[in-house]
Design an enzyme around this catalytic site. Structure first.
Site, PDB file in Angstrom:
ATOM      1  CG  ASN A 139      -6.459  -1.082   0.654  1.00  8.67           C
ATOM      2  OD1 ASN A 139      -5.797  -0.598  -0.255  1.00  8.67           O
ATOM      3  ND2 ASN A 139      -5.915  -1.567   1.754  1.00  8.67           N
TER       4      ASN A 139
ATOM      5  CG  HIS B  32      -3.163   3.272   1.790  1.00  8.73           C
ATOM      6  ND1 HIS B  32      -3.548   2.864   0.532  1.00  8.73           N
ATOM      7  CD2 HIS B  32      -3.295   2.176   2.591  1.00  8.73           C
ATOM      8  CE1 HIS B  32      -3.888   1.591   0.580  1.00  8.73           C
ATOM      9  NE2 HIS B  32      -3.751   1.148   1.821  1.00  8.73           N
TER      10      HIS B  32
ATOM     11  CB  CYS C 251      -0.950  -0.005   1.185  1.00  2.00           C
ATOM     12  SG  CYS C 251      -2.121  -1.368   1.065  1.00  2.00           S
TER      13      CYS C 251
HETATM   14  N1  ACO Z   1     -18.325  -9.058   8.664  1.00  2.00           N
HETATM   15  C1  ACO Z   1     -18.753  -9.360   9.896  1.00  2.00           C
HETATM   16  N2  ACO Z   1     -17.922  -9.719  10.884  1.00  2.00           N
HETATM   17  C2  ACO Z   1     -16.624  -9.786  10.590  1.00  2.00           C
HETATM   18  C3  ACO Z   1     -16.110  -9.479   9.310  1.00  2.00           C
HETATM   19  C4  ACO Z   1     -17.024  -9.107   8.314  1.00  2.00           C
HETATM   20  N3  ACO Z   1     -16.654  -8.793   7.074  1.00  2.00           N
HETATM   21  N4  ACO Z   1     -14.776  -9.623   9.327  1.00  2.00           N
HETATM   22  C5  ACO Z   1     -14.441  -9.990  10.574  1.00  2.00           C
HETATM   23  N5  ACO Z   1     -15.558 -10.093  11.331  1.00  2.00           N
HETATM   24  C6  ACO Z   1     -15.671 -10.465  12.744  1.00  2.00           C
HETATM   25  C7  ACO Z   1     -14.496 -11.272  13.215  1.00  2.00           C
HETATM   26  O1  ACO Z   1     -14.632 -12.635  12.933  1.00  2.00           O
HETATM   27  C8  ACO Z   1     -14.526 -10.984  14.689  1.00  2.00           C
HETATM   28  O2  ACO Z   1     -15.486 -11.799  15.285  1.00  2.00           O
HETATM   29  P1  ACO Z   1     -15.200 -12.505  16.704  1.00  2.00           P
HETATM   30  O3  ACO Z   1     -15.000 -11.352  17.654  1.00  2.00           O
HETATM   31  O4  ACO Z   1     -16.425 -13.301  16.920  1.00  2.00           O
HETATM   32  O5  ACO Z   1     -13.947 -13.290  16.486  1.00  2.00           O
HETATM   33  C9  ACO Z   1     -15.036  -9.538  14.784  1.00  2.00           C
HETATM   34  O6  ACO Z   1     -15.673  -9.285  13.513  1.00  2.00           O
HETATM   35  C10 ACO Z   1     -13.939  -8.527  15.000  1.00  2.00           C
HETATM   36  O7  ACO Z   1     -12.903  -8.774  14.053  1.00  2.00           O
HETATM   37  P2  ACO Z   1     -11.600  -7.895  14.020  1.00  2.00           P
HETATM   38  O8  ACO Z   1     -10.645  -8.409  12.993  1.00  2.00           O
HETATM   39  O9  ACO Z   1     -11.101  -7.732  15.421  1.00  2.00           O
HETATM   40  O10 ACO Z   1     -12.219  -6.527  13.520  1.00  2.00           O
HETATM   41  P3  ACO Z   1     -11.528  -5.122  13.516  1.00  2.00           P
HETATM   42  O11 ACO Z   1     -12.341  -4.165  14.273  1.00  2.00           O
HETATM   43  O12 ACO Z   1     -10.065  -5.218  13.817  1.00  2.00           O
HETATM   44  O13 ACO Z   1     -11.659  -4.714  11.980  1.00  2.00           O
HETATM   45  C11 ACO Z   1     -10.320  -4.655   9.975  1.00  2.00           C
HETATM   46  C12 ACO Z   1     -11.071  -5.522  10.976  1.00  2.00           C
HETATM   47  C13 ACO Z   1     -11.309  -3.727   9.308  1.00  2.00           C
HETATM   48  C14 ACO Z   1      -9.670  -5.555   8.928  1.00  2.00           C
HETATM   49  C15 ACO Z   1      -9.253  -3.831  10.715  1.00  2.00           C
HETATM   50  O14 ACO Z   1      -8.519  -4.668  11.561  1.00  2.00           O
HETATM   51  C16 ACO Z   1      -8.281  -3.119   9.787  1.00  2.00           C
HETATM   52  O15 ACO Z   1      -8.639  -2.191   9.092  1.00  2.00           O
HETATM   53  N6  ACO Z   1      -6.991  -3.491   9.783  1.00  2.00           N
HETATM   54  C17 ACO Z   1      -5.968  -2.774   9.037  1.00  2.00           C
HETATM   55  C18 ACO Z   1      -6.028  -3.025   7.559  1.00  2.00           C
HETATM   56  C19 ACO Z   1      -4.849  -2.314   6.885  1.00  2.00           C
HETATM   57  O16 ACO Z   1      -4.571  -1.171   7.144  1.00  2.00           O
HETATM   58  N7  ACO Z   1      -4.136  -3.027   6.037  1.00  2.00           N
HETATM   59  C20 ACO Z   1      -2.918  -2.451   5.480  1.00  2.00           C
HETATM   60  C21 ACO Z   1      -3.049  -2.145   4.092  1.00  2.00           C
HETATM   61  S1  ACO Z   1      -3.394  -3.539   3.107  1.00  2.00           S
HETATM   62  C22 ACO Z   1      -1.952  -3.864   2.144  1.00  2.00           C
HETATM   63  O17 ACO Z   1      -0.897  -3.376   2.375  1.00  2.00           O
HETATM   64  C23 ACO Z   1      -2.097  -4.889   1.027  1.00  2.00           C
END
Ligand code: ACO
Length: 328
Positions: free
Chosen positions: A285, A255, A116
């Site tokens: 993204n 980003h 990214c």
């Molecule tokens: N729909 C419903 N529930 C979901 C989904 C979904 N799409 N995805 C995950 N959940 C659930 C999980 O299973 C979990 O359930 P549990 O508590 O029963 O286990 C719950 O939601 C919470 O999951 P988390 O992963 O803790 O959710 P979080 O609030 O952290 O959000 C997210 C997830 C959006 C992916 C976040 O962590 C994030 O944005 N991370 C950073 C992403 C990023 O910046 N990436 C870098 C760039 S990408 C690159 O370089 C290629």
């Protein structure tokens, strides 16, 4: 004496027509619009459809539009860098293929893989060549067909990503242009965000395909923790070392990975939401393409001399910031 700086002198983008909505994703995995919007800010993303269509097709479309818009002949370009993690092939470089598709011949062209942060790495590299006088007209492309490495049965990643491409023309300009850049990486972070198979450590095999190891693996919680601090830190660092206060900055160009990461960066910079480019709700993204797509969407609102901070965080881990003064 006025100083020649590398400046962005044109921007274009290409977004595929197909719109993948949260409602359609609800049919594929156990998710819902409320969860996706509240956790990420994303409502829909674009997907490149069509057999045999790859990242170079989107990059080439953006470059052709850029050449036409800036009245530039393909023969005038002497460098093309493509930032991508979803190249058409392991080799040759997608930059080589884009050049071939748009008629740019016998020039330096190569890919940069910094996930990214790829666009910032590529822009900074092109700017160094241009400022040194090695090349006069460079094109920097950020392009990713993320749908090619996403598992549409994995709700934790499939809601996040989309396909797209952006391209900028970089030339020397008096006074305006790129004033500073900071690029950083920490390979220890690779454990949280990577593609397990398909490289030299685990070449493609029937087993790797059966086990879905060519898809994006992300430990979202851990990536979020780093992203939210590192992107804000690097934006604050580049402002501090250039003596910039929030009121000096016209736009943050972040980003687009997650609205909450962007909001945290803007708060740290003391910038109101009205000065933050954000289109994550429409495109998700698009990895290396998010920043040039933002510049393209906001181009008409930019004025010569506007101070912009570009900031990113991504796989690697990689992160960075560029401070530039808009040149047109
Ligand atoms: N729909 C419903 N529930 C979901 C989904 C979904 N799409 N995805 C995950 N959940 C659930 C999980 O299973 C979990 O359930 P549990 O508590 O029963 O286990 C719950 O939601 C919470 O999951 P988390 O992963 O803790 O959710 P979080 O609030 O952290 O959000 C997210 C997830 C959006 C992916 C976040 O962590 C994030 O944005 N991370 C950073 C992403 C990023 O910046 N990436 C870098 C760039 S990408 C690159 O370089 C290629």
């Amino acid at each position: 004496m006025s100083k020649l700086r590398a400046a962005i002198t044109g921007v274009e983008a290409f977004l595929p027509d197909y719109v993948l909505t949260n409602a359609e994703l609800e049919l594929l995995v156990d998710t819902n619009d409320e969860w996706i919007v509240s956790r990420t800010g994303i409502k829909e993303r674009r997907i490149l459809k069509g057999k045999g269509k790859g990242t170079s097709d989107m990059g080439a479309a953006a470059v052709l539009q850029l050449l036409s818009k800036t009245n530039t002949e393909a023969s005038e370009i002497d460098l093309l860098i493509c930032a991508t993690v979803t190249g058409d092939h392991q080799f040759p470089a997608t930059a080589n293929i884009i050049c071939d598709k748009v008629g740019i011949r016998d020039v330096a062209s190569f890919d940069i893989g910094a996930a990214c942060s790829g666009f910032l790495y590529a822009l900074s590299t092109a700017a160094t060549f241009v400022e040194a006088g090695v090349y006069k007209k460079a094109i920097v492309v950020g392009a990713d067909k993320m749908s090619s490495i996403i598992d549409y049965s994995d709700r934790s990643t499939c809601v996040l990503f989309g396909d797209g491409a952006g391209a900028v023309l970089v030339e020397a300009r008096e006074n305006f242009g790129i004033r500073d850049s900071i690029l950083k990486s920490d390979g220890h972070g690779r454990q949280f965000l990577h593609q397990k198979a398909g490289g030299s450590v685990m070449p493609a095999s029937k087993k790797t395909v059966d086990e879905g190891l060519h898809y994006v693996y992300q430990d979202g919680k851990n990536v979020f923790k780093f992203a939210v601090t590192k992107m804000a830190d690097v934006a604050a660092e580049i402002m501090e070392r250039n003596g910039l206060k929030g009121e000096d900055v016209a736009w943050l160009v972040p980003h687009q990975a997650n609205q909450r990461i962007i909001d945290a960066t803007a708060r740290r910079m003391k910038l109101p939401p009205s000065q933050v480019m954000m289109n994550i709700e429409k495109y998700g993204n698009t990895t290396a393409a998010t920043i040039p797509i933002c510049l393209w969407e906001w181009e008409k609102q930019l004025n010569k001399g506007d101070k912009l901070i570009l900031a990113s965080f991504g796989g690697g881990f990689t992160w960075g910031a560029i401070y530039l003064e808009w040149a047109y």
